[in-house]
Design an enzyme around this catalytic site. Structure first.
Site, PDB file in Angstrom:
ATOM      1  N   GLU A   1       0.866  -1.180   0.000  1.00 57.91           N
ATOM      2  CA  GLU A   1       0.000   0.000   0.000  1.00 57.91           C
ATOM      3  C   GLU A   1       0.898   1.224   0.000  1.00 57.91           C
ATOM      4  OE1 GLU A   1      -3.074  -0.139  -0.503  1.00 57.91           O
ATOM      5  OE2 GLU A   1      -3.393  -2.271  -0.194  1.00 57.91           O
TER       6      GLU A   1
ATOM      7  N   CYS B   1      -2.223   9.249   2.609  1.00 59.32           N
ATOM      8  CA  CYS B   1      -1.816   8.684   1.317  1.00 59.32           C
ATOM      9  C   CYS B   1      -2.812   8.980   0.204  1.00 59.32           C
ATOM     10  CB  CYS B   1      -1.591   7.178   1.449  1.00 59.32           C
ATOM     11  SG  CYS B   1      -3.040   6.249   2.002  1.00 59.32           S
TER      12      CYS B   1
END
Length: 511
Positions: A221, A255
């Site tokens: 990720e 993010c």
């Protein structure tokens, strides 16, 4: 600020011992018990409920993050993921029966989800509990033992995690390793069955290279520059408020935060005042004194983000304070690809505006770059939004909002290309930590048919097997029960039809 003590980092010798202990615990088979998995998920839920204030205090100590952001984005999200897993665990662990072509209908076939073993979860500092404990939910649900490696950049959060995991979860199956690069390298070289990493693309490549040496599966990720395209027909007031929120929460250290805005000059002129107004409502005219505004995690990241600010292009904000690692929410316009702010993921509270004339220009701009973790579109035209979605690729997309697409536990969250590999949340977390094992039971009574596959080969045998195993286009697969119903029905007709015909011919039936 809290006076949370920082636990000593884990020694390299202890890392090896931890892995051996977890392997031994997994080999006992205790993690395969669904009742045990439920108990651990309940305990994790309890941890993020009863001790949520302690968790929030730790993150506030690390980088002045408002307690409410930890309570909402970390603790509540983890509890929701736990509840979702508990609600669906019986279905997830159930063997999946498979229907197939008629040639294979005599086989008892299913897919059996089984745990991978001892897994490693490497977390990040920006959402220290969410990005470490949310994957752990999938690891628990799937029946694994797990090693958690929280980021050393949020030391108080990491220390609290070590304490809480030992207190709430089964210590024979779940351990926390504290430390920096040395501990991480030792873990990457260890006997691990799966690596789940959250962090930068650069480090993600290092993790993937280390995993490739031992053929260890990975979920990565990562991040990237997530663009926002704002069409001229968008509701600028709502758009401005939502972009302002998504960019400034956690001081932009998210993010999936909006990285830059693509819009026309007309849209920019209308949009920026709404963003500025929203920031002032959220954090007053002096965000530095606001308890609702987070700061940069440390001096290194402060210096990196500060260097991305071009004072000549700042239209709002730009203030900094190195003593507090504070950077004000900042807007810059007239940005080009040559500007530093477009050379890397910002991961801070800077919002650059890049001018495009229409959605086609935006699509071309996006497609010339790495595939982003998130893509946002603001428009009142669903067809326009669909056109942007169909013409680009991204880990996820949200129309007329930002960040919110990661909230539903029923949806996968993950990147594509440079922004990540694999996905998790809900069932996708369970799948990420499971092996889908094919299981087939073949009956002995079919040997008369199956035996045709055996040598010596003849053209007749070959043709028979080809026809027997042939899958016809547009064939409707039957569930195994339906197959046997129709098979018995067909046999009954096959035997009864000749008898009925004979009876008719002998005139025993009156027609």
């Amino acid at each position: 600020m809290s006076t949370i003590s920082i636990t000593t980092e884990t020694s390299l010798d202890a890392v090896e011992t931890i892995i051996k202990d977890l392997r031994q615990a997994f080999n006992t088979g205790k993690t395969k018990s669904v009742a045990w998995r439920r108990q651990q998920l309940e305990r994790l839920f309890e941890m993020c409920d009863k001790d949520r204030d302690t968790l929030a205090a730790a993150v506030h100590t690390d980088f002045h993050r408002p307690n409410s952001e930890t309570l909402i984005f970390d603790c509540a999200s983890i509890r929701n993921e736990c509840a979702h897993a508990l609600n669906n665990l019986d279905e997830w662990v159930r063997d999946e029966k498979i229907s197939d072509a008629i040639a294979y209908a005599t086989l008892d076939k299913y897919i059996h989800p089984e745990p991978l073993g001892v897994v490693l979860i490497i977390g990040a500092w920006n959402y220290p509990f969410l990005v470490t404990l949310a994957p752990l939910i999938g690891a628990i649900a799937a029946g694994n033992c797990a090693i958690l490696k929280p980021s050393e950049l949020a030391p108080h959060s990491a220390a609290i995690m070590a304490t809480m995991v030992e207190r709430y979860l089964d210590p024979s199956c779940f351990r926390v390793v504290l430390g920096g690069a040395d501990q991480t390298q030792a873990l990457l070289k260890a006997d691990i069955d799966k690596i789940f990493y959250t962090g930068s693309t650069t480090v993600g490549k290092i993790v993937m290279k280390a995993a490739a040496e031992k053929m260890i599966p990975v979920t990565l990720e990562c991040g990237g520059k997530s663009p926002v395209f704002v069409a001229d027909d968008a509701n600028m007031e709502i758009c401005g408020r939502r972009i302002a929120w998504g960019k400034a929460i956690n001081c932009g250290q998210t993010c999936v935060a909006p990285d830059y805005v693509l819009c026309s000059k007309e849209a920019e002129t209308r949009l920026i005042p709404h963003i500025v107004k929203s920031w002032q409502e959220f954090y007053t005219n002096n965000p530095a004194s606001s308890e609702s505004y987070c700061h940069m995690v440390n001096s290194r990241h402060f210096d990196r983000v500060k260097k991305l600010i071009n004072p000549e292009k700042v239209v709002h904000g730009g203030q900094t304070d190195a003593n507090q690692n504070y950077i004000a929410p900042t807007i810059m316009n007239n940005i080009t690809l040559d500007d530093k702010v477009m050379q890397e993921e910002i991961f801070g509270p800077i919002l650059p505006f890049v001018t495009v004339h229409n959605e086609q220009d935006a699509i071309q701009f996006i497609n010339k770059r790495d595939k982003p973790l998130a893509l946002y579109v603001f428009t009142a035209n669903k067809n326009l939004a669909k056109r942007v979605i169909d013409s680009t690729s991204a880990g996820s997309t949200c129309v007329n909002d930002v960040v919110f697409q990661v909230a539903p536990p029923s949806l996968p969250f993950g990147g594509v290309g440079a922004s990540g590999l694999g996905a998790y949340h809900g069932k996708y977390s369970f799948d990420a930590f499971s092996h889908r094992r094919t299981v087939v039971y073949a009956p002995n009574w079919t040997e008369a048919l199956v035996g045709k596959r055996n040598p010596p080969y003849t053209p007749k045998k070959t043709a028979f097997i080809e026809n027997l195993t042939k899958i016809h286009r547009r064939w409707r697969f039957l569930p195994r029960i339906s197959f046997w119903f129709w098979a018995v029905a067909a046999l009954f007709l096959a035997f009864s039809a000749p008898i009925a015909l004979r009876s008719i011919q002998e005139k025993k039936w009156k027609i």
